[in-house]
Design a protein around this motif. Structure first.
Motif, mmCIF file in Angstrom:
data_model
loop_
_atom_site.group_PDB
_atom_site.id
_atom_site.type_symbol
_atom_site.label_atom_id
_atom_site.label_comp_id
_atom_site.label_asym_id
_atom_site.label_seq_id
_atom_site.Cartn_x
_atom_site.Cartn_y
_atom_site.Cartn_z
ATOM 1 N N ARG A 8 0.855 -1.193 0.000
ATOM 2 C CA ARG A 8 0.000 0.000 0.000
ATOM 3 C C ARG A 8 0.886 1.236 0.000
ATOM 4 N NH1 ARG A 8 -4.779 0.986 4.143
ATOM 5 N NH2 ARG A 8 -5.945 -0.046 2.510
ATOM 6 N N GLU A 9 0.519 2.152 -0.882
ATOM 7 C CA GLU A 9 1.283 3.395 -0.988
ATOM 8 C C GLU A 9 0.342 4.525 -1.392
ATOM 9 O OE1 GLU A 9 5.465 3.483 -2.677
ATOM 10 O OE2 GLU A 9 4.276 4.266 -4.335
ATOM 11 N N GLY A 60 -3.301 14.314 -3.970
ATOM 12 C CA GLY A 60 -2.441 13.396 -3.242
ATOM 13 C C GLY A 60 -3.154 12.246 -2.587
ATOM 14 N N SER A 61 -4.422 12.042 -2.889
ATOM 15 C CA SER A 61 -5.164 10.965 -2.231
ATOM 16 C C SER A 61 -5.152 9.658 -3.010
ATOM 17 C CB SER A 61 -6.614 11.408 -1.997
ATOM 18 O OG SER A 61 -7.281 11.570 -3.226
ATOM 19 N N THR A 62 -4.476 9.612 -4.142
ATOM 20 C CA THR A 62 -4.422 8.392 -4.943
ATOM 21 C C THR A 62 -3.620 7.316 -4.209
ATOM 22 O OG1 THR A 62 -4.487 9.715 -6.943
ATOM 23 C CG2 THR A 62 -3.762 7.451 -7.183
ATOM 24 N N LYS A 63 -4.184 6.119 -4.140
ATOM 25 C CA LYS A 63 -3.510 4.999 -3.477
ATOM 26 C C LYS A 63 -3.208 3.902 -4.481
ATOM 27 C CE LYS A 63 -5.569 5.739 0.985
ATOM 28 N NZ LYS A 63 -6.800 5.559 1.695
ATOM 29 N N VAL A 64 -2.058 3.278 -4.304
ATOM 30 C CA VAL A 64 -1.678 2.080 -5.051
ATOM 31 C C VAL A 64 -1.635 0.964 -4.015
ATOM 32 C CG1 VAL A 64 0.091 0.975 -6.452
ATOM 33 C CG2 VAL A 64 -0.329 3.424 -6.694
ATOM 34 N N GLU A 65 -2.370 -0.120 -4.286
ATOM 35 C CA GLU A 65 -2.527 -1.155 -3.271
ATOM 36 C C GLU A 65 -2.648 -2.533 -3.914
ATOM 37 O OE1 GLU A 65 -5.293 -1.504 0.627
ATOM 38 O OE2 GLU A 65 -6.324 -0.950 -1.225
ATOM 39 N N VAL A 73 -5.409 0.893 -8.190
ATOM 40 C CA VAL A 73 -4.748 2.182 -8.431
ATOM 41 C C VAL A 73 -5.868 3.212 -8.481
ATOM 42 C CG1 VAL A 73 -3.300 3.535 -9.957
ATOM 43 C CG2 VAL A 73 -2.880 1.093 -9.706
ATOM 44 N N GLY A 74 -5.945 4.021 -7.443
ATOM 45 C CA GLY A 74 -7.061 4.952 -7.346
ATOM 46 C C GLY A 74 -8.348 4.171 -7.184
ATOM 47 N N GLN A 75 -9.330 4.434 -8.047
ATOM 48 C CA GLN A 75 -10.612 3.730 -8.003
ATOM 49 C C GLN A 75 -10.615 2.462 -8.866
ATOM 50 O OE1 GLN A 75 -13.198 4.636 -6.035
ATOM 51 N NE2 GLN A 75 -11.865 6.231 -5.222
ATOM 52 N N ALA A 76 -9.633 2.315 -9.744
ATOM 53 C CA ALA A 76 -9.581 1.166 -10.655
ATOM 54 C C ALA A 76 -8.971 -0.043 -9.950
ATOM 55 C CB ALA A 76 -8.762 1.519 -11.885
ATOM 56 N N ARG A 111 1.582 10.930 -11.687
ATOM 57 C CA ARG A 111 1.793 12.009 -10.732
ATOM 58 C C ARG A 111 3.203 12.522 -10.970
ATOM 59 N NH1 ARG A 111 -2.865 11.756 -10.869
ATOM 60 N NH2 ARG A 111 -4.289 11.223 -9.192
ATOM 61 N N GLY A 112 3.312 13.751 -11.406
ATOM 62 C CA GLY A 112 4.596 14.326 -11.792
ATOM 63 C C GLY A 112 5.614 14.397 -10.675
#
Length: 148
Positions: A8-9, A60-65, A73-76, A111-112
């Motif tokens: 999780r990140e 900055g709320s995007t999560k990779v899990e 990744v995000g909502q996907a 995310r740049g």
């Protein structure tokens, strides 16, 4: 019972990404304030500064899990068993992946402010998306979580 999370990140905006948008929001509010002096002079500050804060927080709320047999990744999300080859790009080589080599049908979350990127091909023949390309700070840990 839910499956354990193996990776999780959160792709938060770093501290150096906050001052400029907040200063721009304050300057915009000051400019509006100069045009409309009086009792409502505080209103632009009440609107623009929280709006800038909300935008920065949302970016900055995007999560990779990786959890429960899925990559999110995000909502996907996609099941891990439908993932194929994994390719890692560092900050210098991701330019080609995001530029001339990018497939328009790919799923991209960039995310740049995050240097590395990961490209994961999909093996699902029913899915028109050829691959996922997304930013991640710890690509080695993600690859290990996907294999494990």
């Amino acid at each position: 019972m839910t499956a354990p999370t193996t990776f999780r990140e959160r792709l938060f905006v770093p501290w150096w990404g906050w001052p400029l948008p907040l200063a721009a929001a304050a300057l915009l509010a000051a400019e509006i304030h100069m045009g409309f002096p009086g009792v409502r002079s505080w209103l632009p500050y009440l609107v623009t500064v929280p709006l800038a804060l909300l935008l920065l927080w949302r970016m900055g709320s995007t999560k990779v899990e990786v959890s429960g047999g899925e990559l999110r990744v995000g909502q996907a999300h996609v099941p891990v068993d439908l993932l194929g080859e994994v390719e890692v790009f560092d900050a210098k080589t991701k330019r080609k992946a995001m530029g001339p080599n990018l497939d328009p049908m790919a799923f991209v979350t960039h995310r740049g402010w995050v240097g590395p990127m990961v490209k994961i091909t999909l093996t699902d023949p029913a899915d028109p998306t050829p691959y996922w390309l997304f930013s991640v700070r710890s690509p080695e840990k993600l690859v290990a979580a996907l294999k494990g």
